[in-house]
Design a protein around this motif. Structure first.
Motif, short mmCIF file in Angstrom:
data_model
loop_
_atom_site.label_atom_id
_atom_site.label_comp_id
_atom_site.label_asym_id
_atom_site.label_seq_id
_atom_site.Cartn_x
_atom_site.Cartn_y
_atom_site.Cartn_z
N LEU A 73 0.83 -1.21 0.00
CA LEU A 73 0.00 0.00 0.00
C LEU A 73 0.87 1.26 0.00
O LEU A 73 0.65 2.18 -0.79
CB LEU A 73 -0.93 -0.02 1.23
N LYS A 88 -5.91 4.15 2.26
CA LYS A 88 -5.62 3.56 3.56
C LYS A 88 -6.71 3.98 4.55
O LYS A 88 -6.75 5.14 4.97
CB LYS A 88 -4.25 4.03 4.06
N GLY A 89 -7.59 3.05 4.86
CA GLY A 89 -8.67 3.37 5.82
C GLY A 89 -8.35 2.89 7.22
O GLY A 89 -8.89 3.39 8.19
N CYS A 90 -7.48 1.88 7.34
CA CYS A 90 -7.20 1.34 8.68
C CYS A 90 -5.75 0.88 8.84
O CYS A 90 -5.21 0.94 9.92
CB CYS A 90 -8.15 0.18 8.99
N ASP A 91 -5.15 0.38 7.78
CA ASP A 91 -3.78 -0.16 7.80
C ASP A 91 -3.65 -1.43 8.64
O ASP A 91 -2.57 -1.79 9.05
CB ASP A 91 -2.79 0.90 8.29
N GLY A 93 -10.70 -2.79 3.86
CA GLY A 93 -10.73 -3.13 2.43
C GLY A 93 -10.46 -1.98 1.49
O GLY A 93 -10.42 -2.17 0.26
N ALA A 94 -10.24 -0.76 2.03
CA ALA A 94 -10.00 0.40 1.16
C ALA A 94 -8.72 0.24 0.33
O ALA A 94 -8.55 0.91 -0.68
CB ALA A 94 -9.93 1.68 1.99
N CYS A 95 -7.85 -0.64 0.78
CA CYS A 95 -6.54 -0.81 0.14
C CYS A 95 -6.52 -1.97 -0.85
O CYS A 95 -5.43 -2.37 -1.29
CB CYS A 95 -5.49 -1.04 1.22
N GLY A 125 -6.02 -4.28 7.91
CA GLY A 125 -6.77 -5.37 7.30
C GLY A 125 -8.25 -5.42 7.63
O GLY A 125 -8.89 -6.46 7.44
N GLN A 126 -8.81 -4.32 8.12
CA GLN A 126 -10.20 -4.40 8.56
C GLN A 126 -11.20 -3.65 7.68
O GLN A 126 -12.40 -3.74 7.92
CB GLN A 126 -10.31 -3.88 10.00
N CYS A 181 -2.45 -3.33 2.52
CA CYS A 181 -1.87 -2.88 3.79
C CYS A 181 -1.26 -4.04 4.56
O CYS A 181 -0.43 -3.83 5.44
CB CYS A 181 -2.89 -2.14 4.65
N LEU A 206 -5.34 -7.45 0.31
CA LEU A 206 -5.27 -6.20 1.08
C LEU A 206 -3.83 -5.71 1.04
O LEU A 206 -2.94 -6.36 1.61
CB LEU A 206 -5.72 -6.46 2.52
S1 FES Z 1 -6.29 -0.08 4.83
FE1 FES Z 1 -7.99 -1.05 5.77
S2 FES Z 1 -7.84 -3.13 5.09
FE2 FES Z 1 -6.06 -2.17 4.34
#
Ligand code: FES
Ligand code: FES
Length: 162
Positions: A27, A41-44, A49-51, A46-47, A63, A61
Motif C-alpha cells: 500500500l 488507507k482506511g485502517c492499515d 478493504g479500502a486498500c 486489514g479491517q 496494507c 489487502l
Molecule cells: S487499509 Fe484497511 S484493510 Fe487495508
C-alpha cells in the motif's frame, strides 16, 4: 534500521525498480513511492478493504502485503483497470450508473474487490454479492447501490465474453 532491499514491481503493466526498507507495505509503496494514490488507507490493519488491489489477478489487502511480497509479481490498482483509451472498466461504469459511492474513499477498493468477485463467480444472487463484498466497508452506506452495480457489471461482462 533494516537494510534497504531492491525490488522489481510490475504495476498496471509498467515496470518499477525501487530500493526500500523491507518494512514498507505494498500500500505504501504504491501511494508514497509510485504516486498511485487511488489505493486508499482506511485502517492499515486489514479491517476495511479500502486498500484492495490485485496481486497476480487475485484481490489482496495491500496494507497487509509487504512490498517485498510483490517482488517480480503483477500488481493491478484502480488506476490500471480502464482501457488505455480511457474507456472505463464495466465495473467502474456500473458504479457511476448506479451511484454506488458518495465520498469515494472506499470506492477504489470496492471496485477492485468487485472485479475479482465477478471473476471468482460470486455473483449468483444479491445475498452472495453482499457476502463476498463484505470485506469492503463503506461508511457512506452505499451498499444497496454497490450490490446493484456489481450485479449489472457481472451481466455486462458475461455478455461481452460470449
Ligand atoms: S487499509 Fe484497511 S484493510 Fe487495508
Ligand atoms: S462511498 Fe464513502 S465510504 Fe464508501
Amino acid at each position: 534500521m533494516a537494510k534497504n532491499i531492491p525490488l522489481h514491481l510490475n504495476v498496471n503493466n509498467r515496470d518499477f525498480d525501487v530500493t526500500l526498507d523491507p518494512r514498507v507495505t505494498l500500500l505504501d509503496v504504491l501511494r508514497e513511492h509510485l504516486a498511485l494514490t487511488g489505493t486508499k488507507k482506511g485502517c492499515d490493519q486489514g479491517q476495511c478493504g479500502a486498500c484492495t488491489v490485485h496481486l497476480d489477478g487475485e484481490r489482496v489487502l495491500s496494507c497487509l502485503t509487504l512490498a517485498a511480497q510483490a517482488h517480480n509479481r503483477r500488481v493491478t490498482t484502480i488506476e490500471g483497470v480502464a482501457k488505455s483509451d480511457g474507456t472505463l472498466h464495466p465495473v467502474q461504469a456500473s458504479f457511476l450508473k448506479h451511484d454506488a459511492f458518495q465520498c469515494g474513499y472506499c470506492t477504489p477498493g470496492q471496485i477492485m474487490s468487485a472485479i475479482a468477485c465477478i471473476k471468482e463467480g460470486h455473483t449468483g444472487s444479491d445475498g452472495e454479492i453482499r457476502e463476498y463484498m463484505s470485506g469492503n466497508i463503506c461508511r457512506c452506506g452505499a451498499y444497496p447501490h454497490i450490490v446493484d452495480a456489481v450485479k449489472e457489471a457481472a451481466e455486462d461482462i458475461k455478455r461481452e465474453s460470449v
